[in-house]
Scaffold this motif. Structure first.
Motif, PDB file in Angstrom:
ATOM      1  N   LYS A 150      79.274  45.034  17.643  1.00  0.00           N
ATOM      2  CA  LYS A 150      78.167  45.334  16.727  1.00  0.00           C
ATOM      3  C   LYS A 150      78.559  45.011  15.287  1.00  0.00           C
ATOM      4  CE  LYS A 150      74.744  48.824  15.565  1.00  0.00           C
ATOM      5  NZ  LYS A 150      74.677  48.412  14.160  1.00  0.00           N
ATOM      6  N   ILE A 151      79.785  45.389  14.896  1.00  0.00           N
ATOM      7  CA  ILE A 151      80.250  45.074  13.535  1.00  0.00           C
ATOM      8  C   ILE A 151      80.242  43.564  13.336  1.00  0.00           C
ATOM      9  CG2 ILE A 151      82.157  45.278  11.906  1.00  0.00           C
ATOM     10  CD1 ILE A 151      83.105  47.720  13.438  1.00  0.00           C
ATOM     11  N   CYS A 152      80.763  42.870  14.339  1.00  0.00           N
ATOM     12  CA  CYS A 152      80.860  41.409  14.257  1.00  0.00           C
ATOM     13  C   CYS A 152      79.471  40.781  14.114  1.00  0.00           C
ATOM     14  CB  CYS A 152      81.571  40.877  15.501  1.00  0.00           C
ATOM     15  SG  CYS A 152      82.144  39.187  15.354  1.00  0.00           S
ATOM     16  N   ASN A 153      78.528  41.221  14.941  1.00  0.00           N
ATOM     17  CA  ASN A 153      77.167  40.685  14.874  1.00  0.00           C
ATOM     18  C   ASN A 153      76.500  41.012  13.543  1.00  0.00           C
ATOM     19  OD1 ASN A 153      77.114  39.473  17.404  1.00  0.00           O
ATOM     20  ND2 ASN A 153      76.377  41.310  18.424  1.00  0.00           N
ATOM     21  N   GLY A 195      77.284  37.692  11.757  1.00  0.00           N
ATOM     22  CA  GLY A 195      76.268  36.937  12.476  1.00  0.00           C
ATOM     23  C   GLY A 195      76.556  36.870  13.963  1.00  0.00           C
ATOM     24  N   HIS A 196      75.502  36.627  14.736  1.00  0.00           N
ATOM     25  CA  HIS A 196      75.639  36.622  16.194  1.00  0.00           C
ATOM     26  C   HIS A 196      76.486  35.461  16.701  1.00  0.00           C
ATOM     27  CE1 HIS A 196      72.991  39.964  17.404  1.00  0.00           C
ATOM     28  NE2 HIS A 196      72.387  39.720  16.254  1.00  0.00           N
ATOM     29  N   ALA A 197      76.599  34.408  15.916  1.00  0.00           N
ATOM     30  CA  ALA A 197      77.457  33.303  16.345  1.00  0.00           C
ATOM     31  C   ALA A 197      78.906  33.768  16.467  1.00  0.00           C
ATOM     32  CB  ALA A 197      77.363  32.144  15.354  1.00  0.00           C
ATOM     33  N   GLU A 198      79.357  34.610  15.518  1.00  0.00           N
ATOM     34  CA  GLU A 198      80.718  35.154  15.591  1.00  0.00           C
ATOM     35  C   GLU A 198      80.834  36.146  16.741  1.00  0.00           C
ATOM     36  OE1 GLU A 198      83.534  34.401  13.984  1.00  0.00           O
ATOM     37  OE2 GLU A 198      82.411  32.739  13.117  1.00  0.00           O
ATOM     38  N   GLY A 199      79.782  36.948  16.937  1.00  0.00           N
ATOM     39  CA  GLY A 199      79.802  37.870  18.074  1.00  0.00           C
ATOM     40  C   GLY A 199      79.874  37.136  19.392  1.00  0.00           C
ATOM     41  N   ASP A 200      79.168  36.007  19.461  1.00  0.00           N
ATOM     42  CA  ASP A 200      79.215  35.194  20.681  1.00  0.00           C
ATOM     43  C   ASP A 200      80.620  34.659  20.942  1.00  0.00           C
ATOM     44  OD1 ASP A 200      76.558  35.631  21.099  1.00  0.00           O
ATOM     45  OD2 ASP A 200      75.886  33.651  20.440  1.00  0.00           O
ATOM     46  N   LYS A 201      81.339  34.333  19.868  1.00  0.00           N
ATOM     47  CA  LYS A 201      82.717  33.849  20.043  1.00  0.00           C
ATOM     48  C   LYS A 201      83.598  34.937  20.663  1.00  0.00           C
ATOM     49  CE  LYS A 201      82.621  30.601  16.145  1.00  0.00           C
ATOM     50  NZ  LYS A 201      83.182  30.298  14.803  1.00  0.00           N
ATOM     51  N   LEU A 202      83.398  36.165  20.231  1.00  0.00           N
ATOM     52  CA  LEU A 202      84.155  37.282  20.808  1.00  0.00           C
ATOM     53  C   LEU A 202      83.837  37.440  22.287  1.00  0.00           C
ATOM     54  CD1 LEU A 202      85.811  39.885  20.856  1.00  0.00           C
ATOM     55  CD2 LEU A 202      83.889  41.070  19.772  1.00  0.00           C
ATOM     56  N   ILE A 203      82.539  37.418  22.626  1.00  0.00           N
ATOM     57  CA  ILE A 203      82.140  37.567  24.031  1.00  0.00           C
ATOM     58  C   ILE A 203      82.651  36.397  24.867  1.00  0.00           C
ATOM     59  CG2 ILE A 203      80.141  37.566  25.582  1.00  0.00           C
ATOM     60  CD1 ILE A 203      80.637  40.213  24.195  1.00  0.00           C
ATOM     61  N   ALA A 204      82.558  35.177  24.329  1.00  0.00           N
ATOM     62  CA  ALA A 204      83.028  34.001  25.066  1.00  0.00           C
ATOM     63  C   ALA A 204      84.531  34.071  25.302  1.00  0.00           C
ATOM     64  CB  ALA A 204      82.673  32.725  24.299  1.00  0.00           C
ATOM     65  N   ALA A 205      85.277  34.553  24.306  1.00  0.00           N
ATOM     66  CA  ALA A 205      86.728  34.685  24.468  1.00  0.00           C
ATOM     67  C   ALA A 205      87.062  35.702  25.554  1.00  0.00           C
ATOM     68  CB  ALA A 205      87.356  35.096  23.138  1.00  0.00           C
ATOM     69  N   ALA A 206      86.369  36.842  25.525  1.00  0.00           N
ATOM     70  CA  ALA A 206      86.601  37.851  26.566  1.00  0.00           C
ATOM     71  C   ALA A 206      86.234  37.302  27.936  1.00  0.00           C
ATOM     72  CB  ALA A 206      85.785  39.104  26.254  1.00  0.00           C
ATOM     73  N   GLY A 207      85.100  36.591  28.006  1.00  0.00           N
ATOM     74  CA  GLY A 207      84.683  36.004  29.288  1.00  0.00           C
ATOM     75  C   GLY A 207      85.686  35.002  29.807  1.00  0.00           C
ATOM     76  N   ALA A 208      86.269  34.201  28.917  1.00  0.00           N
ATOM     77  CA  ALA A 208      87.254  33.207  29.342  1.00  0.00           C
ATOM     78  C   ALA A 208      88.481  33.879  29.955  1.00  0.00           C
ATOM     79  CB  ALA A 208      87.665  32.342  28.149  1.00  0.00           C
ATOM     80  N   VAL A 209      88.897  34.984  29.369  1.00  0.00           N
ATOM     81  CA  VAL A 209      90.068  35.697  29.904  1.00  0.00           C
ATOM     82  C   VAL A 209      89.732  36.338  31.244  1.00  0.00           C
ATOM     83  CG1 VAL A 209      91.652  37.620  29.503  1.00  0.00           C
ATOM     84  CG2 VAL A 209      91.074  36.064  27.631  1.00  0.00           C
ATOM     85  N   GLY A 228      87.084  49.281  11.882  1.00  0.00           N
ATOM     86  CA  GLY A 228      86.367  48.977  10.652  1.00  0.00           C
ATOM     87  C   GLY A 228      87.298  48.803   9.469  1.00  0.00           C
ATOM     88  N   ASP A 229      88.290  49.700   9.360  1.00  0.00           N
ATOM     89  CA  ASP A 229      89.258  49.595   8.262  1.00  0.00           C
ATOM     90  C   ASP A 229      90.053  48.295   8.359  1.00  0.00           C
ATOM     91  OD1 ASP A 229      88.398  52.008   7.385  1.00  0.00           O
ATOM     92  OD2 ASP A 229      90.203  53.125   7.929  1.00  0.00           O
ATOM     93  N   LYS A 230      90.419  47.928   9.566  1.00  0.00           N
ATOM     94  CA  LYS A 230      91.210  46.702   9.738  1.00  0.00           C
ATOM     95  C   LYS A 230      90.406  45.468   9.327  1.00  0.00           C
ATOM     96  CE  LYS A 230      94.061  48.501  13.528  1.00  0.00           C
ATOM     97  NZ  LYS A 230      94.371  48.390  14.980  1.00  0.00           N
ATOM     98  N   ILE A 231      89.126  45.470   9.654  1.00  0.00           N
ATOM     99  CA  ILE A 231      88.295  44.318   9.280  1.00  0.00           C
ATOM    100  C   ILE A 231      88.147  44.250   7.762  1.00  0.00           C
ATOM    101  CG2 ILE A 231      85.989  43.323   9.441  1.00  0.00           C
ATOM    102  CD1 ILE A 231      85.780  44.454  12.244  1.00  0.00           C
ATOM    103  N   VAL A 232      87.931  45.401   7.110  1.00  0.00           N
ATOM    104  CA  VAL A 232      87.825  45.410   5.649  1.00  0.00           C
ATOM    105  C   VAL A 232      89.111  44.894   5.018  1.00  0.00           C
ATOM    106  CG1 VAL A 232      87.630  46.890   3.610  1.00  0.00           C
ATOM    107  CG2 VAL A 232      86.109  47.252   5.558  1.00  0.00           C
ATOM    108  N   ASP A 233      90.248  45.374   5.513  1.00  0.00           N
ATOM    109  CA  ASP A 233      91.538  44.907   4.980  1.00  0.00           C
ATOM    110  C   ASP A 233      91.697  43.406   5.189  1.00  0.00           C
ATOM    111  OD1 ASP A 233      92.123  47.484   4.225  1.00  0.00           O
ATOM    112  OD2 ASP A 233      93.330  47.935   6.006  1.00  0.00           O
TER     113      ASP A 233
END
Length: 615
Positions: free
Chosen positions: A314-317, A321-335, A428-433
């Motif tokens: 949700k943070i990523c989307n 943007g959803h394009a970045e969220g899709d990259k996360l989902i695609a990476a998880a799916g590939a694994v 969330g803190d890690k992403i901000v950093d």
């Protein structure tokens, strides 16, 4: 099941072809022929039927038996036979006595359209009394074969008749040769079984054909893939019927083949699309619901399951943007796909951020190793804004432990959600950093960040703010452009400086940075309370700013302070290419006070800091 008669009788051209064929074939056999629609109304009847039933003066088309025949016993017989065909969907053969003491043998067959829907009934009958007396059956069959060949040479399907004893062709049409990719000479030199049985999975054709040859069945219909003369594969609808002459040991088989490769491929592609998650290539929920019972019918114990839920989607989307969220989902799916292919059976994306993978024959120790390896591999795939992370949970079922598949899913889910709570706590803190680090890598943005923070701190001191308000003003100033890192990645020229690019075509994207910053901070435990101040740091006093068009006191104090010191740095920072003199700076600020900037804070900045040389 009997072979089906397939014809779209609602298609005038196809219906006419069928009628023409029947006229040729059955006229020579002196058979009555008729076709009814599903409601029992006649669509066609030949002249022989009208003569035989003494109904020459009646136009039967569109009428029912009840409207044509006066003899109610005859109507009852016809109605009963039609109902039997309609209920069973199969061909029936029946012999009945007519009021005049003669006997007729009737055959009634269901007619199906190409979609498998029954649309009508074909009927034909003959006077078996006359046939027995005259003994002309063999002659009629022979004559009918001649006429039949003339008809089937022009049909769009492949037709062949071969002798049951020798298994050699007697006759075939050109379309048959075209479909199987054999020359006429090759076909004549081959037996039907030489190519019908060639290819994996064609045992049913072999078995059914042998049953035909032995007289155990009279016809059959199958869909099978055959190897053609050029070694290519094609799908065919194959219908084979056995018929005989008066000689008891003489049989022929009539073969009809239709190339259905295109429809098979279309169906396969539609099934693939309907059962596959487009983003990951894994099975989807629809497949899971339809095929789960079959998949878990005979489990191979021990049987392990891994459930997964992508962290921070949700943070990523929201932020990137959803394009970045899709990259996360695609990476998880590939694994999930990789480890299932190597160690398991099937993997599913349920939609959103949830995954399932199954591992037959894998025990607790091994599934623990697989879970750790999957977790590490997903984490190593992260780049850019955030480290990729998927919370995982596993369970192993053993024979007799009382744990069924659905219960095991719940156990694995509980472990997964417990891990998700821990892993998502500081995400969330890690992403901000990470965003702050990305901004600091660019000299312009790092300089601007430091300056705005410093100027805001001096303003807080002049205003005499308490420690809490000072922290909010100073820290929000440091974080005010945190959304710029994400904007840079979404621009048409990623990597090009953001803050100094005044003529960029990506203005609409850059203007989103305050909203993106808000979402990032809102998801952070440490910085969540500052999200509103970052969101509104581009609002103007007259309401002309963004993103919400707030004005005056509607804009938080912290945001109003950041707004004016942010602009001051843009006027004086050499990295922006302006570096105005003090007099010009003051003119620019006063030109905009009361419109863009808070008048009080603007004058305080000018009188207490700029003119005093305190910046």
């Amino acid at each position: 099941m009997d072979a089906r008669l397939i014809c779209d009788i609602n298609d005038p051209n196809r219906f006419k072809w069928m009628i023409d064929a029947f006229e040729e074939i059955f006229a020579e056999l002196q058979m009555q022929v008729w076709i009814k629609d599903i409601s029992g109304r006649y669509l066609y009847s030949n002249e022989i039927m009208k003569i035989a039933d003494d109904i020459m003066d009646i136009d039967v088309i569109g009428k029912t038996d009840d409207e044509i025949y006066k003899n109610q016993d005859l109507v009852d017989i016809f109605t009963r036979l039609d109902e039997e065909v309609t209920i069973t969907g199969e061909r029936i053969i029946s012999t009945y006595a007519l009021p005049n003491g003669t006997f007729e043998e009737v055959v009634k067959m269901p007619i199906f359209n190409p979609y498998g829907e029954m649309v009508g009934i074909l009927g034909y009958c003959k006077d078996v009394t006359a046939e027995k007396l005259l003994g002309e059956h063999s002659r009629r069959v022979a004559e009918a074969e001649k006429k039949f060949k003339a008809v089937y040479d022009n049909v769009p399907v492949g037709l062949m008749v071969f002798d049951a004893k020798s298994e050699k062709p007697i006759m075939f049409n050109d379309r048959f040769s075209e479909l199987v990719f054999y020359t006429q000479e090759q076909i004549m030199a081959m037996r039907w079984t030489d190519y019908a049985f060639h290819g994996k999975g064609n045992e049913e054709i072999m078995q059914k054909t042998l049953q035909l040859l032995r007289g155990e069945i009279s016809e059959f219909n199958v869909e099978r893939q055959l190897v053609r003369g050029d070694e290519s594969l094609a799908w065919f609808n194959i219908q084979i019927t056995r018929y005989s002459s008066d000689e008891s040991d003489s049989y022929q088989l009539l073969i009809m083949i239709e190339d259905i490769t295109a429809s098979k491929e279309t169906k396969a592609e539609l099934e693939r699309v309907s059962f596959t998650d487009e983003l990951t290539g894994l099975y989807n929920r629809t497949w899971y619901i339809k095929h789960l019972d079959e998949k878990i019918k005979n489990l191979k114990y021990p049987y392990s399951i891994i459930m997964g839920d992508a962290n921070g989607l949700k943070i990523c989307n929201d932020a990137f943007g959803h394009a970045e969220g899709d990259k996360l989902i695609a990476a998880a799916g590939a694994v999930f796909r990789k480890f299932t292919n190597e160690h398991g059976d099937f993997a599913v994306r349920f939609g959103g951020d949830e995954f399932l993978a199954t591992f037959p024959g894998v025990d607790e120790v091994e599934i623990g190793r697989i879970e750790t390896a999957m977790h590490n591999e997903i984490r190593n795939m992260g780049a850019g804004f955030m480290d990729y992370s998927v919370a995982l949970g596993s369970v192993t079922m053993r024979l007799g432990d009382g744990l069924d598949f659905e219960s095991a899913i719940l156990v694995a889910e509980e472990k997964m959600y417990n891990n998700k709570i821990i892993e998502s706590r500081d995400l969330g803190d890690k992403i901000v950093d990470r965003m702050i680090s990305m901004l600091r890598r660019d000299p312009l943005e790092a300089s601007h960040m430091n300056n705005v923070e410093r100027f805001a701190e001096r303003m807080a001191q002049v205003l005499g703010l308490n420690s809490i308000l000072t922290y909010e003003v100073v820290t929000s100033a440091r974080l005010h452009d945190i959304g710029m890192a994400a904007c840079n990645a979404m621009r048409s020229e990623p990597g090009k400086p953001i803050l100094g690019d005044k003529n960029s075509n990506d203005t609409s994207i850059v203007r989103k940075h305050s909203e993106i910053g808000y979402r990032l901070l809102h998801a952070s435990r440490t910085y969540g309370s500052l999200a509103d101040y970052v969101l509104h740091h581009h609002e103007n006093i007259d309401g002309s700013g963004y993103p919400n068009g707030l004005k005056g006191e509607e804009i938080p104090m912290q945001s109003r302070i950041i707004r004016v010191v942010d602009y001051y740095d843009a006027l004086t920072n050499p990295r922006f290419g302006r570096n105005l003199e003090q007099k010009e700076v003051i003119e620019e600020l006063r030109k905009r006070e009361g419109i863009i900037f808070d008048t009080g804070y603007t004058e305080m900045l000018i009188n207490e800091l700029i003119l005093q040389g305190a910046l």
